[in-house]
Structure formats: structure tokens, C-alpha cells
Write a protein that holds these residues in place. Structure first.
Motif, PDB file in Angstrom:
ATOM      1  N   LEU A 407       0.804  -1.224   0.000  1.00 23.21           N
ATOM      2  CA  LEU A 407       0.000   0.000   0.000  1.00 23.21           C
ATOM      3  C   LEU A 407       0.839   1.276   0.000  1.00 23.21           C
ATOM      4  O   LEU A 407       0.287   2.376   0.042  1.00 23.21           O
ATOM      5  CB  LEU A 407      -0.941   0.014   1.207  1.00 23.21           C
ATOM      6  N   TYR A 408       2.156   1.148  -0.073  1.00 24.26           N
ATOM      7  CA  TYR A 408       3.003   2.347  -0.069  1.00 24.26           C
ATOM      8  C   TYR A 408       2.666   3.271  -1.243  1.00 24.26           C
ATOM      9  O   TYR A 408       2.421   4.470  -1.056  1.00 24.26           O
ATOM     10  CB  TYR A 408       4.485   1.965  -0.132  1.00 24.26           C
ATOM     11  N   THR A 409       2.689   2.740  -2.448  1.00 24.74           N
ATOM     12  CA  THR A 409       2.378   3.568  -3.618  1.00 24.74           C
ATOM     13  C   THR A 409       0.900   3.928  -3.677  1.00 24.74           C
ATOM     14  O   THR A 409       0.559   5.063  -4.027  1.00 24.74           O
ATOM     15  CB  THR A 409       2.823   2.869  -4.911  1.00 24.74           C
ATOM     16  N   PRO A 410      -0.022   3.017  -3.342  1.00 24.52           N
ATOM     17  CA  PRO A 410      -1.433   3.410  -3.291  1.00 24.52           C
ATOM     18  C   PRO A 410      -1.720   4.586  -2.352  1.00 24.52           C
ATOM     19  O   PRO A 410      -2.592   5.404  -2.643  1.00 24.52           O
ATOM     20  CB  PRO A 410      -2.129   2.136  -2.810  1.00 24.52           C
ATOM     21  N   ILE A 411      -0.989   4.695  -1.233  1.00 25.16           N
ATOM     22  CA  ILE A 411      -1.182   5.859  -0.358  1.00 25.16           C
ATOM     23  C   ILE A 411      -0.841   7.143  -1.111  1.00 25.16           C
ATOM     24  O   ILE A 411      -1.528   8.158  -1.006  1.00 25.16           O
ATOM     25  CB  ILE A 411      -0.313   5.731   0.909  1.00 25.16           C
ATOM     26  N   PHE A 412       0.227   7.081  -1.887  1.00 20.66           N
ATOM     27  CA  PHE A 412       0.620   8.198  -2.743  1.00 20.66           C
ATOM     28  C   PHE A 412      -0.550   8.566  -3.662  1.00 20.66           C
ATOM     29  O   PHE A 412      -0.909   9.747  -3.813  1.00 20.66           O
ATOM     30  CB  PHE A 412       1.845   7.768  -3.558  1.00 20.66           C
ATOM     31  N   ALA A 413      -1.176   7.556  -4.256  1.00 21.14           N
ATOM     32  CA  ALA A 413      -2.286   7.795  -5.184  1.00 21.14           C
ATOM     33  C   ALA A 413      -3.512   8.352  -4.471  1.00 21.14           C
ATOM     34  O   ALA A 413      -4.200   9.239  -4.991  1.00 21.14           O
ATOM     35  CB  ALA A 413      -2.643   6.497  -5.907  1.00 21.14           C
ATOM     36  N   ILE A 414      -3.811   7.820  -3.278  1.00 15.68           N
ATOM     37  CA  ILE A 414      -4.949   8.308  -2.492  1.00 15.68           C
ATOM     38  C   ILE A 414      -4.825   9.802  -2.256  1.00 15.68           C
ATOM     39  O   ILE A 414      -5.813  10.549  -2.312  1.00 15.68           O
ATOM     40  CB  ILE A 414      -5.015   7.552  -1.144  1.00 15.68           C
ATOM     41  N   SER A 415      -3.608  10.256  -2.018  1.00 12.86           N
ATOM     42  CA  SER A 415      -3.352  11.670  -1.786  1.00 12.86           C
ATOM     43  C   SER A 415      -3.305  12.461  -3.086  1.00 12.86           C
ATOM     44  O   SER A 415      -3.954  13.504  -3.226  1.00 12.86           O
ATOM     45  CB  SER A 415      -2.035  11.824  -1.027  1.00 12.86           C
TER      46      SER A 415
END
Length: 455
Positions: A407-415
Motif C-alpha cells: 500500500l506504499y504507492t497506493p497511499i501516494f495515489a490516495i493523496s
């Protein structure tokens, strides 16, 4: 159905065609310099070629003094406000990401009433269509959550009452919905994959209206739904600093390019997600974490700076880790003395490490940052200073928050969907031209020969 012999012949033929493909596409890279082509849309100093104008954010790492570029402490502005002020001006109060999102979309900081109404509005959009989780997310979970997010975003097109309407009113509605549901899409995709592939319990917890985006992420992600105030505040800070970074970063530029065609919002955001997935963009913090795991396995005494320097020199000489010669998380195309996002993340890492008893690990990160900056500047003979970038501490922070690496990169996307939305709207409001850069042809014209005449 192919038999084993036919599969072997197919694979051998593919190897032959691969060699032919490599031979056909290999180009003399010196031609870029000969024709003064800005490879990667970058100038020789690494700065991006100007391709557009924006009022959404500003990124500075140097300043012109008497005609010369002088390095400065990095600056990042959202709609004219320093990102550090957006983070620290409200320290201790939640909903900072929601406030930053309001600022990016509407160009002003909200007052109390406006913020309260906006938070409520986002909570109303924080809902996926009926049976969407069952019919879309649970049907074909992906090992890479970013691919699951792309598929989910594209499928939302089918549930939209007016998916191709690019009027600003409709696009704003679509963007607010995507900002609202992106945390759900990411977390649910993660839980689905863990359940079907790793036999983990399936957790689908609905978001709560009284919680911030950061709080809801931790609430939906964790089996017990519990988190500390510090954890929620740090994650909120992470969402703020990742929300936007100028119009020239790869995923945002992708959004501008795709939006300039007049396509729908879901296609534009899915394209940005595809860009962000790449390890050279949003996936870089995973490289940093893998590098530190390697460093820890080779250095017993984390306080021994001589041993740390010796091993970092091996990495630079391509004798250790992945043999790339790169110290991941170090260096940036624009920032020189400091990356303001990294400064905020470093502070967050310090606070979390103190709360979780991981001060020694934090000290190792600090040592690697300090030593590698000196090594890279000296050994690579760089003309400008080098600093750690946003990826250097982000993985460490996420690990202390108990967030899985998937989820490291998905957190980037969420933001970053907040910034993508702002740029898409800016592109549409100003009725920009179709973005169509040129490529110079450097091949050779040839005479056609009939099939029977070819060797």
C-alpha cells in the motif's frame, strides 16, 4: 491446447524475435545531443522543459542571483501557500488533508464553515456503488494494488450517469467522488488479495463520517480498527505533502496530456495511476526500504559511520545491493539543499520512532542520509548539492504505521488524486490545446521490395 514441444518451439521463436526487436530499436543516443533534443523533456541541468502554465503549485530548489542559479532550501507551494505552513499551521488538528484538498481545488483556504461543509460533502461521496466491492474488487484481485485501483477507477465509468460529460460541474462531481472513494478502493483491493491469495480473513469495514481520510484509512485497514492520535496525525501529514507537486511530474503531466484530448475523468485518473505505479515515480520508496533492509543485513553496528560509509561506497561502485550504483531516496531534479516534503517526513519519522522505541533505526537513516550526500556529491562530481527526497523517509514512516508495503504507492495515489483533479479541472477550464510534442525521425528511408525478392 499446445503440447510441450509446441510450447518450447514458441518460446524459442519468441527469443529470436526478442533479439530482432532489440536490434531494430537500438538507437545512437548521441543523436539527442546532436539534434539538441531534450531527452525526457529535461534540460541538460536536469530541470524540466517548460510545457505549460499552472497556478496550482510551485516547486523551487534554486533562485537566480546575478544571472546565476543559486541553490536554496527547497520550497513547495500549494496555491501560493508553503506546504510546511499547511502541515504545521494546524498541527494537532485532524482534517488537514481535507483542507489542503479544498485549497487545491478552489484556490483559497476555507473558513470554518466552508471546511466543515466540505468535509461533510466528501463523506457523502465516500461510498462505492451498490455491489461494486463484490462484483469488481473481489472478482479478480491483483498482487499489485495499483493495477486493482486502475481497474476499479475505469469500471466506475460504467456506474456513472454521465461519464463523458466534461462540463466543469460534472467533472468536479466525479473528482470529489474519486477523492472520496480512493481510500476504499485501495484498502479493499489489498484485503481482497490477502484473502484470496494468502488465506487472510476478509475485512471490509465501511468508512465513518466522523473520521478524517487518514483516520478512515487506519480504521478500514487494521483488523481491530484501532490507532493512536499520533499515527492518524502523521498519516494526515503524509497525505498533505503528497497531494500535489507541480504540473511537470510524470503522473500529473500524464493527466494534462490525457485531459487535453477531451476524454473522460476516469480515463484521465487511470492514466495517472498507471504512471504513478512505475518504480521511477511512485514506487521509489519501496526501493529505499529494500536498500535499507540490505544495509541492515550487512552492517552489524548501526552507529559505526565508517562501516556505513564503506558499504555505501560499495553500492555506488555497483558492488552491493542491486548493482545499480544508486543510493535510492537521494537526489532530486529540482531540490538541491533540501526537499521540503522530506524535511516534514523526517520530523514525522523522528516522532514516531520515539513513540515506538525505534530511535536506533531512525539514527541509521540519518547517518545514511548524511554520509551518502557527501559521497554522491564528491564521487559523482556533481555541480550542485544533493539532498534526500520524499521517498527516503516515507517507507520508514509507513512501516512504523503498520502499513503493508503493498500500500506504499497506493497511499501516494490516495493523496495525489487531489492534485490530479485540480490539474484536470485547470486544463479543461482554460481549454488547452491538444498536447502533442514532436519526435525527430533519425531512421533511413528505404525502397520497398516484393516478398519474393527479400532475403
Amino acid at each position: 491446447m499446445l503440447n510441450d514441444q509446441e510450447k518450447l518451439q514458441r518460446d524459442e521463436r519468441l527469443e529470436e524475435l526478442t533479439a530482432a526487436t532489440l536490434n531494430a530499436n537500438k538507437m545512437d543516443l548521441g543523436l539527442y545531443q546532436k539534434y539538441d533534443v531534450k531527452r525526457g523533456l529535461r534540460e541538460s541541468n536536469g530541470r524540466g522543459v517548460l510545457t505549460g502554465l499552472t497556478e496550482i503549485s510551485d516547486v523551487n530548489g534554486s533562485r537566480l542571483v546575478d544571472g546565476k542559479s543559486v541553490p536554496i532550501e527547497g520550497e513547495l507551494y500549494f496555491q501560493g501557500y508553503k506546504v510546511s505552513e499547511l502541515v504545521y499551521g494546524n498541527r494537532g488538528r485532524k482534517f488537514n488533508f481535507e483542507e489542503a484538498t479544498y485549497l487545491l481545488l478552489f484556490g483559497k483556504l476555507p473558513n470554518k464553515k466552508e471546511l466543515r461543509e466540505f468535509i461533510h460533502l466528501l463523506s457523502q461521496y465516500r461510498e462505492l456503488p451498490v455491489n461494486f466491492v463484490r462484483d469488481v474488487i473481489l472478482k479478480a484481485p491483483s498482487a499489485n494494488i495499483m493495477n486493482g485501483m486502475q481497474r476499479s477507477v475505469l469500471t466506475l465509468y460504467s456506474y456513472d450517469r454521465a461519464p463523458d460529460d466534461i462540463s466543469i460541474n460534472n467533472v468536479l462531481r466525479q473528482c470529489l467522488q474519486l477523492i472520496g472513494v480512493m481510500p476504499l478502493i485501495a484498502v479493499y483491493n489489498y484485503h481482497a488479495y490477502q484473502h484470496f491469495n494468502n488465506e487472510r480473513s476478509l475485512i471490509i469495514r465501511y468508512p465513518r463520517e466522523d473520521l478524517s481520510t487518514a483516520e478512515n484509512m487506519l480504521w478500514m485497514l487494521r483488523e481491530d480498527g484501532r490507532y493512536t492520535d499520533l499515527e492518524a496525525l502523521v498519516l494526515d501529514e503524509c497525505l498533505v505533502i503528497h497531494a500535489e507537486h507541480g504540473g511537470g511530474n510524470n503522473s500529473t503531466f500524464t493527466n494534462h496530456v490525457v485531459s487535453s484530448t477531451g476524454t473522460d475523468t476516469y480515463s484521465a485518473i487511470a492514466a495517472s495511476l498507471a504512471s504513478l505505479k512505475g518504480p521511477k515515480h511512485g514506487g521509489a520508496n519501496l526501493k529505499v526500504e529494500n536498500m535499507f533492509a540490505d544495509i541492515k543485513s550487512h552492517i552489524r553496528n548501526w552507529e559505526d559511520e565508517a562501516a556505513i560509509q564503506e558499504y555505501l561506497e560499495k553500492i555506488i561502485r555497483k558492488e552491493a545491493f542491486d548493482r545499480s550504483g544508486l543510493i535510492y531516496g537521494m537526489g532530486h531534479a529540482i531540490y538541491t539543499l533540501s526537499d521540503p516534503r522530506a524535511v516534514i517526513l523526517k520530523d514525522a519519522a523522528r516522532r514516531l520512532s520515539q513513540a515506538k522505541g525505534l530511535e536506533e533505526e531512525f539514527a541509521l537513516y540519518e547517518s545514511v542520509e548524511k554520509i551518502s550526500a557527501k559521497l554522491l556529491t564528491g564521487q559523482k562530481k556533481l555541480a550542485k548539492p544533493i539532498c534526500c527526497n520524499v521517498d527516503f523517509y516515507s517507507g520508514f514512516v509507513y512501516s512504523m504505521l503498520g502499513i503493508p508495503v503493498q500500500l506504499y504507492t497506493p497511499i501516494f495515489a490516495i493523496s495525489r488524486v487531489a492534485g490530479w483533479s485540480a490539474h484536470r479541472i485547470e486544463e479543461l477550464v482554460n481549454e488547452g490545446k491538444l498536447i502533442r510534442p514532436a519526435y525527430r525521425y533519425v531512421g533511413h528511408h528505404r525502397a520497398y521490395r516484393n516478398l519474393e525478392e527479400r532475403d
